[in-house]
Design a protein around this motif. Sequence first.
Motif, PDB file in Angstrom:
ATOM      1  N   VAL A  67       0.802  -1.343  -0.078  1.00  0.00           N
ATOM      2  CA  VAL A  67      -0.012   0.169   0.062  1.00  0.00           C
ATOM      3  C   VAL A  67       0.937   1.308  -0.110  1.00  0.00           C
ATOM      4  O   VAL A  67       2.119   1.236   0.248  1.00  0.00           O
ATOM      5  N   GLY A  68       0.089   2.476  -0.267  1.00  0.00           N
ATOM      6  CA  GLY A  68       0.894   3.565  -0.310  1.00  0.00           C
ATOM      7  C   GLY A  68       0.005   4.877  -0.856  1.00  0.00           C
ATOM      8  O   GLY A  68      -1.031   4.473  -1.250  1.00  0.00           O
ATOM      9  N   GLY A  69       0.537   6.208  -0.858  1.00  0.00           N
ATOM     10  CA  GLY A  69      -0.282   7.078  -1.082  1.00  0.00           C
ATOM     11  C   GLY A  69      -0.064   7.338  -2.591  1.00  0.00           C
ATOM     12  O   GLY A  69       0.187   6.624  -3.561  1.00  0.00           O
ATOM     13  N   ILE A  70      -0.517   8.445  -3.025  1.00  0.00           N
ATOM     14  CA  ILE A  70      -0.614   8.915  -4.421  1.00  0.00           C
ATOM     15  C   ILE A  70       0.784   8.709  -5.081  1.00  0.00           C
ATOM     16  O   ILE A  70       0.972   8.137  -6.269  1.00  0.00           O
ATOM     17  N   GLN A  71       1.899   9.377  -4.469  1.00  0.00           N
ATOM     18  CA  GLN A  71       3.003   9.313  -5.007  1.00  0.00           C
ATOM     19  C   GLN A  71       3.526   7.919  -5.128  1.00  0.00           C
ATOM     20  O   GLN A  71       4.094   7.488  -6.317  1.00  0.00           O
ATOM     21  N   ALA A  72       3.532   6.943  -4.136  1.00  0.00           N
ATOM     22  CA  ALA A  72       3.924   5.748  -4.393  1.00  0.00           C
ATOM     23  C   ALA A  72       3.287   4.918  -5.346  1.00  0.00           C
ATOM     24  O   ALA A  72       3.868   4.054  -6.086  1.00  0.00           O
ATOM     25  N   ASN A  73       1.805   5.076  -5.325  1.00  0.00           N
ATOM     26  CA  ASN A  73       0.963   4.599  -6.457  1.00  0.00           C
ATOM     27  C   ASN A  73       1.540   4.615  -7.706  1.00  0.00           C
ATOM     28  O   ASN A  73       1.541   3.805  -8.834  1.00  0.00           O
ATOM     29  N   ASN A  74       1.865   5.839  -8.083  1.00  0.00           N
ATOM     30  CA  ASN A  74       2.289   6.393  -9.555  1.00  0.00           C
ATOM     31  C   ASN A  74       3.441   6.081  -9.874  1.00  0.00           C
ATOM     32  O   ASN A  74       3.865   5.659 -11.014  1.00  0.00           O
ATOM     33  N   GLN A  75       4.466   5.940  -8.693  1.00  0.00           N
ATOM     34  CA  GLN A  75       5.936   5.621  -9.138  1.00  0.00           C
ATOM     35  C   GLN A  75       6.215   4.065  -9.185  1.00  0.00           C
ATOM     36  O   GLN A  75       6.814   3.796 -10.084  1.00  0.00           O
ATOM     37  N   TYR A  76       5.385   3.385  -8.384  1.00  0.00           N
ATOM     38  CA  TYR A  76       5.787   1.891  -8.361  1.00  0.00           C
ATOM     39  C   TYR A  76       4.479   1.185  -8.608  1.00  0.00           C
ATOM     40  O   TYR A  76       4.019   0.177  -8.063  1.00  0.00           O
ATOM     41  N   ARG A  77       3.903   1.468 -10.032  1.00  0.00           N
ATOM     42  CA  ARG A  77       2.873   0.862 -10.607  1.00  0.00           C
ATOM     43  C   ARG A  77       3.071  -0.447 -10.759  1.00  0.00           C
ATOM     44  O   ARG A  77       1.939  -1.296 -10.372  1.00  0.00           O
ATOM     45  N   ALA A  78       3.886  -0.880 -11.477  1.00  0.00           N
ATOM     46  CA  ALA A  78       4.222  -2.131 -11.475  1.00  0.00           C
ATOM     47  C   ALA A  78       4.387  -3.240 -10.272  1.00  0.00           C
ATOM     48  O   ALA A  78       3.669  -4.435 -10.186  1.00  0.00           O
ATOM     49  N   ASP A  79       4.884  -2.765  -9.537  1.00  0.00           N
ATOM     50  CA  ASP A  79       4.999  -3.294  -7.979  1.00  0.00           C
ATOM     51  C   ASP A  79       3.832  -3.587  -7.161  1.00  0.00           C
ATOM     52  O   ASP A  79       3.370  -4.544  -6.803  1.00  0.00           O
TER      53      ASP A  79
END
Length: 324
Positions: A67-79
Amino acid sequence: MDTPSKILVTGARGMVGSALVRRLGASASVQVLAPTRAELDLLDQRAVFAYLAEHRPDYVFIAAAKVGGIQANNQYRADFLYQNLLIEANLIHGAHLAGVQRLMFLGSSCIYPRDCPQPIKEEYLLTGPLEPTNEPYAIAKIAGIKLCESYNRQYGRQYVSVMPTNLYGPNDNYDLANSHVLPALLRKAHDARLRGDATYTVWGSGRPMREFLYVDDLADACVHLMEAGYDGPLVNIGTGEDVTIRELAETVMNVVGFQGDIVFDASKPDGTPRKLLDVSRLRSLGWAASTQLRAGIRQAYEAAPFYARRADNEVVLNTTLEPT
């Protein structure tokens, strides 16, 4: 739930999993299995299948996820897509192979279309495009819902999916690089107060509206549904009330005691304009949230790893927290 019972909670060191362990631990007749990541790698199919075959729990709660916020979701999309698909597939199929009849899969309200009507009813699933910033995570969660539905239909299992709204509380993630909005605001306001800053910065315009649920309320709702023997379609879990990000930031400032001003960084994304869950199905099943937002934020703040008090009751920075 039948007693005595053996219950597996995955993700038990996280915010949701630890709340479930607290709630389930109140019953002396329940044996809670809460393996750490070192004890059970949920990305390892063979290990997951072997663990479930050995322990054969009566109930499984899937609270584990990347899980994560907007930035993490955008940056680590494949993960976010790959790891969440693996976790839920390993656990759901492994539970089936081990003969587990009752399972609860915890999803996320981001499964719903970006622009669907408000408040969001469960039947709005798959009726429109998703919010692009967290689409991979949402797709993984939708796959988990459909896995549960499919095992129910094909094998007669009772695998239930629940959709929590935005959560906060003890054991939340306060890393400013990938935390969600409420813990990020708490950390920013706390640090700004200690530094004596005149302002603190909030991402976006402050206009989006969000609903927030204290995590111990979520755990209580999940156990309530299991104890009631619910085995119907997916259920939203929330408060049925929302606030603007500006209102949330102001409440956080008040709880923390920060006296400065808010600065909104409009260069950062707002995400979905509004996300309020329709919780009428949950209320018809006999449950409603009990923790008010301000009180819950106070409890979350006092449980945060950076919060400490001196003997004179002055809040100080807990320097044992790793820098972010």
